[in-house]
Design a protein around this motif. Structure first.
Motif, PDB file in Angstrom:
ATOM      1  N   VAL A   1       6.827  28.789 -62.020  1.00 20.74           N
ATOM      2  CA  VAL A   1       8.145  28.954 -61.391  1.00 20.74           C
ATOM      3  C   VAL A   1       8.057  30.058 -60.348  1.00 20.74           C
ATOM      4  N   LEU A   2       8.353  29.705 -59.103  1.00 24.03           N
ATOM      5  CA  LEU A   2       8.277  30.672 -58.003  1.00 24.03           C
ATOM      6  C   LEU A   2       9.566  31.474 -57.875  1.00 24.03           C
ATOM      7  N   ARG A   3      10.702  30.786 -57.998  1.00 25.61           N
ATOM      8  CA  ARG A   3      11.999  31.473 -57.962  1.00 25.61           C
ATOM      9  C   ARG A   3      13.086  30.543 -58.486  1.00 25.61           C
ATOM     10  N   THR A   4      14.183  31.134 -58.935  1.00 27.72           N
ATOM     11  CA  THR A   4      15.341  30.366 -59.403  1.00 27.72           C
ATOM     12  C   THR A   4      16.553  30.774 -58.575  1.00 27.72           C
ATOM     13  N   GLU A   5      17.427  29.811 -58.309  1.00 28.55           N
ATOM     14  CA  GLU A   5      18.595  30.083 -57.461  1.00 28.55           C
ATOM     15  C   GLU A   5      19.804  29.308 -57.950  1.00 28.55           C
TER      16      GLU A   5
END
Length: 200
Positions: free
Chosen positions: A69-73
């Motif tokens: 997971v690179l980023r969550t938004e």
């Protein structure tokens, strides 16, 4: 003579003051322009709290096992509550859509910067990033499954999908005019369907 010199000196001071004032105004304008430009760039999505981010990450990894997971938004395509940008074990970049109940609903190709945002779809007219048009027997089976579920629909295009549980998708217009993206499993059964938001 002295009076003339004083007048010349006063005029020079006035000109210098005007020049400095103009430079200050120009500097302020540049600063405003720079600030406005940055604010009109790529919109900043709402940052998730650590608790919410952890739940979104867990849902994404459940949908895409072995991914990073690179980023969550917050937000995302199809009015989803959240989404996570991931890198699969094969090195492909994907976007996992997560609903308000923290359930991953789909995995899509990630658009390049400057595209139409997460979701991997370039809109009607062609496949999105990482998706390829289906051909031959596979295309026929996918479309047969879709038309069996949505009688009278018009198929716009049929292509691969980034979700391993539903590796195919068909974009259709139903007989009552709805635009749907229908996900089809590897056993050629319809898994899910999402309605495209109405275009302005």
């Amino acid at each position: 003579m002295l009076n003339s010199i004083r007048k010349t000196a006063a005029a020079a001071v006035a000109l210098a003051a005007l020049a400095l004032g103009g430079a200050a105004i120009a500097g302020a304008a540049d600063k405003t322009s720079s600030t406005t430009g940055s604010s009109q760039g790529r919109p900043q999505r709402e940052a998730l709290s650590s608790d919410v981010a952890a739940k979104v990450k867990a849902a994404a990894l459940e949908k895409a096992p072995g991914a990073t997971v690179l980023r969550t938004e917050a937000g995302g395509p199809y009015a989803t509550a959240y989404h996570a940008h991931v890198k699969t074990s094969a090195g492909a970049r994907r976007v996992v859509l997560v609903n308000a109940s923290f359930e991953a609903t789909a995995v899509q190709g990630e658009m390049a910067r400057g595209g139409r945002g997460p979701g991997g779809h370039g809109g009607p007219g062609g496949p999105g990033a990482g998706e390829t048009a289906l051909t031959g027997d596979t295309k026929e089976k996918v479309e047969a499954a879709v038309l069996a579920k949505y009688a009278g629909a018009k198929i716009v295009r049929t292509e691969t999908n980034g979700d391993s549980s539903a590796p195919y998708e068909s974009h259709i217009t139903t007989s009552d005019g709805k635009e749907l993206e229908v996900l089809v499993g590897k056993d050629f059964g319809v898994v899910d369907a999402r309605e495209h938001p109405a275009r302005p």
